[in-house]
Design a protein around this motif. Structure first.
Motif, PDB file in Angstrom:
ATOM      1  N   ASN A   1      -5.328  11.539   3.971  1.00  0.00           N
ATOM      2  CA  ASN A   1      -4.410  10.438   3.620  1.00  0.00           C
ATOM      3  C   ASN A   1      -4.951   9.688   2.425  1.00  0.00           C
ATOM      4  OD1 ASN A   1      -1.992   9.812   5.676  1.00  0.00           O
ATOM      5  ND2 ASN A   1      -3.998  10.412   6.918  1.00  0.00           N
TER       6      ASN A   1
ATOM      7  N   SER B   1      -1.626   2.753  -8.710  1.00  0.00           N
ATOM      8  CA  SER B   1      -1.909   3.683  -7.763  1.00  0.00           C
ATOM      9  C   SER B   1      -1.369   4.947  -7.170  1.00  0.00           C
ATOM     10  CB  SER B   1      -2.045   2.892  -6.250  1.00  0.00           C
ATOM     11  OG  SER B   1      -0.651   2.669  -5.918  1.00  0.00           O
TER      12      SER B   1
ATOM     13  N   SER C   1      -1.021   7.741  -3.956  1.00  0.00           N
ATOM     14  CA  SER C   1      -1.100   8.132  -2.514  1.00  0.00           C
ATOM     15  C   SER C   1      -0.465   9.220  -2.181  1.00  0.00           C
ATOM     16  CB  SER C   1      -0.422   7.024  -1.840  1.00  0.00           C
ATOM     17  OG  SER C   1      -0.606   7.130  -0.149  1.00  0.00           O
TER      18      SER C   1
ATOM     19  N   ILE D   1       0.779  -1.281   0.018  1.00  0.00           N
ATOM     20  CA  ILE D   1       0.080   0.052   0.044  1.00  0.00           C
ATOM     21  C   ILE D   1       0.773   1.285  -0.016  1.00  0.00           C
ATOM     22  CG2 ILE D   1      -1.953  -1.149   0.995  1.00  0.00           C
ATOM     23  CD1 ILE D   1      -1.076   0.067   3.832  1.00  0.00           C
ATOM     24  N   GLY D   2       0.517   2.296  -0.898  1.00  0.00           N
ATOM     25  CA  GLY D   2       1.171   3.382  -1.017  1.00  0.00           C
ATOM     26  C   GLY D   2       1.245   4.290   0.461  1.00  0.00           C
ATOM     27  N   SER D   3       0.121   4.230   1.128  1.00  0.00           N
ATOM     28  CA  SER D   3      -0.003   4.957   2.279  1.00  0.00           C
ATOM     29  C   SER D   3       1.245   4.609   3.102  1.00  0.00           C
ATOM     30  CB  SER D   3      -1.327   4.799   3.100  1.00  0.00           C
ATOM     31  OG  SER D   3      -1.666   3.601   2.991  1.00  0.00           O
TER      32      SER D   3
ATOM     33  N   ASP E   1      -5.130   7.124  -0.541  1.00  0.00           N
ATOM     34  CA  ASP E   1      -4.552   5.810  -1.290  1.00  0.00           C
ATOM     35  C   ASP E   1      -5.441   5.238  -1.916  1.00  0.00           C
ATOM     36  OD1 ASP E   1      -2.959   3.750  -1.775  1.00  0.00           O
ATOM     37  OD2 ASP E   1      -2.411   3.187   0.390  1.00  0.00           O
TER      38      ASP E   1
END
Length: 350
Positions: free
Chosen positions: A182, A168, A170, A129-131, A184
Motif C-alpha cells: 500500500n 500524489s 497511490s 488520501i489516495g489509499s 501512498d
C-alpha cells in the motif's frame, strides 16, 4: 524554540465520534447526509492511518468551500466519454471523496470485464488520501492505482516560484493472507498537511521540506544535489495524467487550497488492473517479495525494514489500542471553534 506535544496537551477521540462530528458539521452547512458521510469516512480513515494532514485538519477547508459556494454539495459525477477500458468523467464540482469513489468503482467494473480500467476526471475537489480509492480495488483482489493534481505549492528545482502541486501517487496490490502493498505518497518532500501538523506541534520545519524564505515546498529529494529533479519529474507525470489528460485545471492554474476565489477543477486518474490477466501466482510472488524485504537485516534491530503500508498498519493498531485517535490540543481547539460557529455538538473525548 520548538517543543513536542505532551500527554496533557493531547486527547483521544473515538473513531465513531470523529465521524459523527464531521457529518454534523457538513450537514450544518447544507450537505446531504449521504455526501457528508462519504466525506467523513475519508477524513476518519486518514487520521486512522496516520495521515493527519488530510484528516480532521482539513475540515475547516471543506466547510469553507461549501460556505463560499465553490463546492457543489449535491454534485455527482457524469460520464462524458467511454470505451470498454476507459472513461472520461466530469465531477460536476462535487466532493472529491464522492467523485473519487465513483471513478474507482467504474475503473474496477471495467477491469473485471476487460482486465483493466482507466478513468480520468476533471471538475473535482480535494479527495483526501489516495489509499481510500486504491483500497476499493484491493477489496476486489485487483491492483489499484490513483493520482491527483493539487494546488501549486511546490517549486521546481532552480526556482522559488510555486507552479506545481504535491501531486500524489497511490498504489495497492494484493498479496497472500490479506497482506498487501500500500503506497501512498506525495511527490514533494512532504505534503502541505505534514507542514501544517509540524507547525501545530510547534516543531521546526526542516530546510529539505520547504524554502524558509518563500515557503515553497521542495520536490521529493529536497535539493537538486539529492535528486529533487526526480520528485519534480514525478509531479509532472501526475499532472499529465490528471490535469492535462482530463482537460481540467493544471499547474499554476489550480486554485490554492484554502482560498475560495474560484472553482478548484482538480483532475484525478484511477486505474484498476486484474492480475489474473497476466502470469498466474501474482499474490504469492508479491508476498514472497514483501517478506524478503521485511526479513532484510536492519541496521538497527529496533527498526526493522518496512514496506509501503506497514507504518499505516502499525498506526491503526495503536489507534485501536488507544480507543481512538490522539489529537493535539491545537487540533481540538480548532475543531471546537468550528463547532461553535456551526452550532453543533463539539467533539467528545473518550
Amino acid at each position: 524554540m520548538s517543543r513536542a506535544p505532551t500527554r496533557s496537551s493531547a486527547c483521544v477521540i473515538p473513531l465513531p465520534e470523529i465521524r459523527r462530528f464531521v457529518v454534523d458539521c457538513m450537514m450544518a452547512v447544507g450537505t446531504p447526509k449521504n455526501n457528508a458521510e462519504k466525506l467523513a469516512e475519508n477524513i476518519v480513515e486518514a487520521d486512522y492511518r496516520g495521515f493527519y494532514g488530510h484528516g480532521l485538519n482539513r475540515l475547516a477547508i471543506f466547510v469553507g468551500e461549501v460556505q463560499h459556494s465553490v463546492c457543489n454539495v449535491v454534485g455527482f459525477p457524469k460520464v462524458l466519454k467511454e470505451t470498454p477500458a476507459t472513461a472520461w468523467i466530469d465531477g460536476n464540482n462535487g466532493f472529491g471523496s464522492v467523485v473519487g469513489s465513483f471513478c474507482m468503482d467504474l475503473a474496477i467494473e471495467k477491469a473485471q470485464k476487460v482486465g483493466i480500467g482507466l478513468v480520468v476526471c476533471k471538475g473535482s475537489n480535494h479527495f483526501g488520501i489516495g489509499s481510500m480509492y486504491t483500497a476499493q480495488a484491493l477489496k476486489k483482489n485487483l491492483i489499484g492505482i490513483c493520482f491527483t493534481n493539487t494546488s501549486p505549492l511546490v517549486a521546481p528545482p532552480r526556482t522559488r516560484s510555486t507552479v506545481i502541486g504535491t501531486n500524489s501517487i497511490s498504489m495497492a496490490a494484493p498479496g497472500m493472507n490479506a497482506d498487501s502493498f500500500n503506497l501512498d505518497m506525495a511527490t514533494s518532500a512532504v505534503s502541505r498537511g505534514t507542514i501544517e501538523m509540524q507547525q501545530k506541534k510547534h516543531l521546526i520545519i526542516p530546510s529539505a521540506w520547504a524554502d524558509s524564505g518563500s515557503g515553497a515546498l521542495c520536490p521529493l529529494g529536497g535539493t537538486e544535489t539529492n535528486s529533487s529533479y526526480k520528485g519534480y519529474g514525478l509531479a509532472v507525470l501526475v499532472e499529465v495524467l490528471c490535469g492535462i489528460l482530463s482537460g481540467g485545471a493544471y499547474g499554476s492554474n489550480i486554485r490554492m487550497l484554502g482560498s475560495f476565489d474560484k472553482l478548484a477543477d482538480l483532475g484525478h486518474c484511477f486505474i484498476a488492473i486484474d492480475p489474473k490477466g497476466f502470469a498466474t501466482g501474482f499474490e504469492g510472488r508479491l508476498s514472497d517479495l514483501m517478506e524478503t524485504l521485511r526479513r532484510t537485516q536492519p541496521i538497527d534491530p529496533k527498526n526493522p525494514v518496512l514496506i509501503a503500508g506497514d507504518r499505516e498498519k502499525l498506526h491503526m493498531k495503536s489507534v485501536d489500542q488507544a480507543g481512538g485517535v490522539t489529537y493535539t490540543r491545537d487540533q481540538l481547539e480548532a475543531s471546537a471553534k468550528i463547532a461553535k460557529n456551526l452550532r453543533v455538538k463539539p467533539l467528545q473525548p473518550k
